[in-house]
Design a protein around this motif. Structure first.
Motif: not given
Ligand SMILES: C[C@H](O)[C@H](O)[C@H]1CNC2=NC(N)=NC(=O)C2=N1
Length: 103
Positions: A74-77, A57-59
Motif C-alpha cells: 500500500s502507498t502509506h504517503s 523506494n517503495h517497501h
Molecule cells: C521518505 C521515503 O521516500 C518514503 O517514506 C517512502 C518509503 N517507502 C514507502 N513504501 C510504501 N509502501 N509507501 C510509502 O509511502 C513509502 N514512502
C-alpha cells in the motif's frame, strides 16, 4: 494517466490485478503469499525483494512464518493503492518466478 503516487480508481485497481494473478486486494492493500522451499530460501527471497524495494523506494510489509511469506503493498504517503503498488507487485512476481521453486 495516473501519476505514480495518485490514488488508483476502482477500475485501475481491478485492471491492474488482472495481470497480477497471485495477488488479492484487501481494502487499501494488495497481498500475496508465497511458500518457499525452505526457511533460508524464503529469507533469500525476502532479501531480493528488499533490494528491489530499496531500489524503487517503495517497501512492502513482509510477514515471515517459517517458509510462508506474505507481501502486503500500500502507498502509506497516499493512504491507499497507487501505481507504485502495482509496479512493486509485478517486480515481486518476477523475483519469485526467477528464484527458487515455491508451492
Ligand atoms: C521518505 C521515503 O521516500 C518514503 O517514506 C517512502 C518509503 N517507502 C514507502 N513504501 C510504501 N509502501 N509507501 C510509502 O509511502 C513509502 N514512502
Amino acid at each position: 494517466m495516473t501519476a505514480a503516487d495518485d490514488l488508483l480508481s476502482e477500475s485501475e485497481i481491478s485492471d491492474g490485478l488482472a495481470s497480477l494473478p497471485g495477488w488479492i486486494r484487501e481494502g487499501d492493500t494488495l497481498m500475496r503469499s508465497v511458500r518457499a522451499s525452505s526457511f533460508l530460501g524464503g529469507i533469500d527471497l525476502v532479501n531480493a525483494v528488499a533490494r528491489a524495494a530499496e531500489d524503487a523506494n517503495h517497501h512492502p510489509d513482509i510477514t515471515i512464518r517459517w517458509r510462508e511469506l506474505t507481501f502486503a503493498l500500500s502507498t502509506h504517503s497516499a493512504g491507499g493503492l497507487t501505481a507504485k503498488d502495482l509496479a512493486m507487485a509485478s517486480r515481486i512476481d518476477r523475483i519469485v518466478e526467477a528464484g527458487e521453486s515455491t508451492d
